[in-house]
Design a protein around this motif. Structure first.
Motif, short mmCIF file in Angstrom:
data_model
loop_
_atom_site.label_atom_id
_atom_site.label_comp_id
_atom_site.label_asym_id
_atom_site.label_seq_id
_atom_site.Cartn_x
_atom_site.Cartn_y
_atom_site.Cartn_z
N GLY A 272 12.83 -4.46 -13.26
CA GLY A 272 11.26 -4.70 -13.25
C GLY A 272 10.58 -4.51 -11.99
O GLY A 272 9.37 -4.71 -11.66
N TYR A 273 11.25 -3.70 -11.04
CA TYR A 273 10.70 -3.55 -9.76
C TYR A 273 9.63 -2.16 -9.84
O TYR A 273 9.90 -1.41 -10.75
CB TYR A 273 11.79 -2.97 -8.61
N ARG A 274 8.38 -2.19 -9.23
CA ARG A 274 7.59 -1.13 -9.43
C ARG A 274 7.32 -0.43 -8.00
O ARG A 274 7.22 -1.28 -7.06
CB ARG A 274 6.31 -1.33 -10.19
N ARG A 275 7.13 0.61 -8.10
CA ARG A 275 6.91 1.44 -6.80
C ARG A 275 5.52 0.76 -6.40
O ARG A 275 4.39 1.18 -6.99
CB ARG A 275 7.03 2.83 -7.16
N GLU A 276 5.24 0.16 -5.02
CA GLU A 276 4.24 -0.20 -4.59
C GLU A 276 3.62 0.91 -3.76
O GLU A 276 2.37 0.73 -3.84
CB GLU A 276 4.48 -1.46 -4.06
N ARG A 277 4.18 1.38 -2.83
CA ARG A 277 3.57 2.70 -2.19
C ARG A 277 4.69 3.32 -1.42
O ARG A 277 5.96 2.94 -1.45
CB ARG A 277 2.66 1.95 -1.11
N ASP A 278 4.22 4.62 -1.04
CA ASP A 278 5.23 5.62 -0.29
C ASP A 278 5.26 5.35 1.07
O ASP A 278 4.37 5.13 1.98
CB ASP A 278 4.58 7.04 -0.69
#
Length: 319
Positions: free
Chosen positions: A305-311
């Motif tokens: 359930g991790y989502r990419r928050e920023r690069d």
């Protein structure tokens, strides 16, 4: 622009001024993130790291701050890490960042360092400034976040042949050598073109880094999968820089090469989420970084359930 060096440890007033700069910059650049807590900032400034010697600077009138870590570990005395170079939003484009950088660069040259790295948010003022002074992207990464489930964590899959241990604080002495041994499995993790050399993991090094977190006012939890023969097959580590805050950092998650393919990475992370939710009722998010090249760990995180928050990326400059 006058740049002043800070004595170590800094005074309470200097810690407060540093926090004000970070909070103002964060509100402008990353408004989706909570502001750093005073406890977290004070811990980082007042308790020196074990990996090197810190040097701190502040611009006049509190316009900006910079923190450099001169690495002292074996094989890394040629390089350094630029931990902070931040300018208040209203003071930008007035030469503050350039003045701070010139002090940093002068220190690097005086210490005989041939390279310096920094963790940079992509697409913002940090990347533009880093590239303007000669830094290059050597390892693309992402910050990922997981919201703690309101209805409780998912069930942990069965992993026959392995038992699970949860340790609060330092890994117990009896298990520290085995935990350090499996941590060495991270040597095959992507590091791009980073100039910093990977260190050999020992029980003493593991304890020193965990003790640093504790000395800075934080807490650390380790969940390990172990075999009947006493081998640590996999582990994950959670760090709370401010145990009263809403956010924790998922530190390293490692599975030994001989134990991959059994779902241990997912299993230790799920057990960690359950333990964190039980122990820290105010905790809402767990964040972690993963290199874009690390496809297996990205897949595990996505399933949890991790989502990419920023690069973000490791940027590096050769002097």
């Amino acid at each position: 622009m006058m740049i002043h060096s800070l004595d170590l440890p800094p005074s309470d007033a200097e810690v407060d001024a540093w926090l004000e700069v970070l909070s103002a910059a964060g509100a402008a650049d990353l408004p989706q993130l909570p502001a750093p807590s005073r406890a977290e900032v004070a811990g980082r400034l007042c308790v020196p790291p074990v990996r090197g010697r810190p040097v701190l600077w502040v611009a006049e009138h509190g316009a900006g701050v910079a923190a450099l870590l001169l690495l002292t570990e074996k094989g890394n005395t040629h390089t350094a890490f630029l931990d902070v170079l931040t300018v208040r939003p209203q003071e930008r484009r007035r030469g503050v960042g350039t003045a701070l950088w010139e002090r940093v660069r002068g220190e690097l040259l005086a210490e005989g360092r041939t390279s310096v790295a920094a963790l940079v948010d992509l697409g913002g003022p940090g990347q533009a400034f880093a590239e303007s002074v000669g830094f290059d992207n050597v390892l693309s990464m992402g910050w990922y976040e997981q919201e703690l489930p309101a209805v409780g964590p998912a069930p942990v899959p069965a992993t026959p042949g392995y038992e699970f241990h949860t340790w609060h604080g330092l890994v117990p002495d009896a298990w520290a050598p085995a935990a350090a041994a499996v941590r060495g499995a991270m040597e095959d993790a992507p590091i791009g073109d980073m100039d910093e050399r990977i260190q050999v993991w020992t029980a003493q090094r593991l304890h020193a880094l965990q003790q640093l977190i504790i000395d800075r006012g934080g807490e650390v939890i380790t969940v390990a999968a172990v075999t009947g023969a006493g081998e640590v097959a996999a582990y994950t580590e959670l760090v709370l820089l401010d145990p009263t805050g809403p956010r924790a950092l998922q530190n390293d998650t490692v599975v030994g090469a001989a134990h991959r393919g059994h779902g241990l990475g997912r299993a230790v992370k799920l057990r960690m989420v359950a333990e964190a939710a039980r122990r820290y009722p105010r905790l809402r998010r767990i964040a972690t970084t993963v290199a874009d090249e690390n496809t297996p760990m990205r897949a595990v995180n996505e399933a949890l359930g991790y989502r990419r928050e920023r690069d973000v990326a490791i940027f590096q400059l050769t002097l």
